[in-house]
Design a protein around this motif. Structure first.
Motif, short mmCIF file in Angstrom:
data_model
loop_
_atom_site.label_atom_id
_atom_site.label_comp_id
_atom_site.label_asym_id
_atom_site.label_seq_id
_atom_site.Cartn_x
_atom_site.Cartn_y
_atom_site.Cartn_z
N GLY A 1 0.82 -1.20 0.00
CA GLY A 1 0.00 0.00 0.00
C GLY A 1 0.86 1.25 0.00
N ASP A 2 0.21 2.38 0.27
CA ASP A 2 0.96 3.65 0.25
C ASP A 2 0.89 4.38 1.59
N ASN A 3 0.41 3.70 2.64
CA ASN A 3 0.33 4.33 3.96
C ASN A 3 1.63 4.04 4.71
N MET A 4 2.66 4.81 4.36
CA MET A 4 3.97 4.59 4.97
C MET A 4 3.97 4.92 6.46
N LYS A 5 3.14 5.88 6.84
CA LYS A 5 3.07 6.26 8.25
C LYS A 5 2.60 5.08 9.10
N LEU A 6 1.57 4.38 8.61
CA LEU A 6 1.07 3.21 9.33
C LEU A 6 2.11 2.10 9.34
N LEU A 7 2.83 1.92 8.24
CA LEU A 7 3.87 0.90 8.17
C LEU A 7 4.94 1.16 9.21
N PHE A 8 5.38 2.43 9.33
CA PHE A 8 6.41 2.78 10.31
C PHE A 8 5.91 2.56 11.73
N ARG A 9 4.64 2.88 11.95
CA ARG A 9 4.05 2.68 13.29
C ARG A 9 4.04 1.19 13.66
N VAL A 10 3.67 0.36 12.70
CA VAL A 10 3.63 -1.08 12.93
C VAL A 10 5.04 -1.61 13.18
N LEU A 11 6.00 -1.13 12.39
CA LEU A 11 7.39 -1.57 12.59
C LEU A 11 7.89 -1.21 13.98
N ASN A 12 7.52 -0.02 14.42
CA ASN A 12 7.93 0.43 15.75
C ASN A 12 7.36 -0.49 16.84
N SER A 13 6.09 -0.85 16.69
CA SER A 13 5.45 -1.74 17.66
C SER A 13 6.12 -3.12 17.66
N LEU A 14 6.34 -3.65 16.45
CA LEU A 14 6.94 -4.97 16.33
C LEU A 14 8.36 -4.99 16.89
N ALA A 15 9.09 -3.90 16.69
CA ALA A 15 10.46 -3.84 17.22
C ALA A 15 10.45 -3.84 18.74
N LYS A 16 9.47 -3.18 19.32
CA LYS A 16 9.36 -3.17 20.79
C LYS A 16 9.14 -4.59 21.32
N GLY A 17 8.40 -5.37 20.57
CA GLY A 17 8.14 -6.74 21.00
C GLY A 17 9.14 -7.74 20.46
N ASN A 18 10.18 -7.23 19.81
CA ASN A 18 11.21 -8.10 19.22
C ASN A 18 10.56 -9.19 18.37
N ALA A 19 9.64 -8.74 17.49
CA ALA A 19 8.79 -9.69 16.77
C ALA A 19 8.94 -9.61 15.26
N ILE A 20 10.11 -9.15 14.78
CA ILE A 20 10.33 -9.07 13.33
C ILE A 20 11.45 -10.01 12.94
N VAL B 1 12.64 8.48 2.14
CA VAL B 1 13.78 7.59 2.27
C VAL B 1 14.61 7.96 3.48
N SER B 2 14.85 9.26 3.67
CA SER B 2 15.65 9.71 4.80
C SER B 2 14.96 9.40 6.12
N ILE B 3 13.65 9.67 6.16
CA ILE B 3 12.89 9.39 7.38
C ILE B 3 12.91 7.90 7.69
N ALA B 4 12.71 7.10 6.65
CA ALA B 4 12.68 5.65 6.82
C ALA B 4 14.03 5.13 7.28
N SER B 5 15.11 5.69 6.72
CA SER B 5 16.44 5.23 7.09
C SER B 5 16.71 5.53 8.57
N GLN B 6 16.30 6.73 9.00
CA GLN B 6 16.48 7.08 10.40
C GLN B 6 15.69 6.15 11.32
N LEU B 7 14.47 5.83 10.89
CA LEU B 7 13.60 4.95 11.68
C LEU B 7 14.24 3.57 11.78
N LEU B 8 14.66 3.03 10.65
CA LEU B 8 15.26 1.70 10.66
C LEU B 8 16.52 1.67 11.50
N ASP B 9 17.34 2.74 11.40
CA ASP B 9 18.55 2.81 12.21
C ASP B 9 18.23 2.80 13.69
N SER B 10 17.19 3.56 14.08
CA SER B 10 16.81 3.63 15.49
C SER B 10 16.26 2.30 15.98
#
Length: 285
Positions: free
Chosen positions: A234-253, A273-282
């Protein structure tokens, strides 16, 4: 045992007959019961009759099951709710609903109160028939009958509602569980999460995911992969990043999910791309 001077008792035969019935080896169970009485002179027990009746009901041998129930009564052994529940479940599975309700009435007339398992069997039957009005009625009646719904009661209903596409009702039911003194478990959350994902309700699925992670639960890895895969398409990158953040907290990826996300993110142009890279790095720290 006899060679060592030990006499098998009800517990010995009960364990063996129970194991045979669990494996649906009913013929062998009947032979052992016969040997128990005739050769070893050990009288049968309510437990032994119960496991044999349950085994017969599981394979649809209801006539034999009721015959054993009558034999139990003749021997003046005590009937219990577990035996009645086996018969009720077997009748429902055979499509003999009226007979099942007749057994429930007999149960009550014999002074044996239906228990939570009895009501769960009824709710399961109504749910399979998509008669949710009757299922809700039974759920509501349980406390009045001195029976408290348990997590199995709610999980069955949530699962059947999700299967029927009644996702809002399933969500409401899960939300109502704590108010009814029943704590939702990982099965309840996983069932609702999968239902919401299957119903393309990504925002609500993400909300349930947040709640799951907060409570220390995580979805099945296959469910996570499907959910993230759908978001990547899809194109809802904001929701994707939110889900990734939740999954990372649960060490579930897992690694495959990460690779899929990275591939999707770097298809984007501009500041994403820059925002995503920063998110993935964090998240990787």
């Amino acid at each position: 045992m006899p060679r060592k001077g030990l006499k098998p008792d009800k517990l010995t035969f009960g364990a063996l007959i129970n194991a045979l019935c669990m494996e649906l080896k009913i013929k062998e169970a009947f032979k052992l019961k016969k040997d128990m009485c005739k050769i070893y002179k050990v009288p049968s027990s309510t437990f032994i009759y119960g496991v044999m009746i349950n085994g017969l009901c599981r394979i649809g041998e209801l006539t034999l099951a009721f015959r054993l129930k009558d034999e139990l009564i003749t021997k003046k052994l005590v009937l219990n709710s577990a035996i009645y529940n086996s018969l009720i479940s077997g009748l429902f599975k055979a499509g003999r609903r009226d007979d099942a309700f007749g057994v429930i009435e007999e149960m009550d007339s014999n002074g044996i109160k239906p228990d939570t398992t009895t009501y769960n069997i009824m709710i399961d039957e109504f749910g399979k028939a998509k008669d949710f009005e009757s299922a809700y009625r039974v759920l509501k009646e349980m406390p009045d009958k001195g029976c408290k719904p348990n997590v199995i009661t709610y999980n069955m209903l949530i699962g059947m509602l999700c299967k029927d596409g009644r996702l809002s009702e399933a969500s409401d039911l899960l939300e109502d569980m704590p108010r009814q003194g029943c704590k939702p478990d990982v099965v309840a959350y996983r069932t609702l999460f999968d239902g919401l994902c299957g119903g393309s309700q990504s925002e609500k699925a993400a909300f349930i995911l947040d709640e799951m992670i907060f409570k220390g639960y995580v979805p099945h890895s296959a469910s996570i992969h499907r959910f993230v895969s759908g978001l990547c398409q899809g194109d809802n990158m904001k929701l994707l990043f939110r889900v990734l953040n939740s999954l990372a907290k649960g060490n579930a990826i897992d690694e495959n999910t990460w690779l899929m996300v990275v591939s999707r993110i770097y298809q984007e142009d501009g500041p994403q791309v820059s925002i995503a890279s920063q998110l993935l790095d964090s998240l990787l720290l």
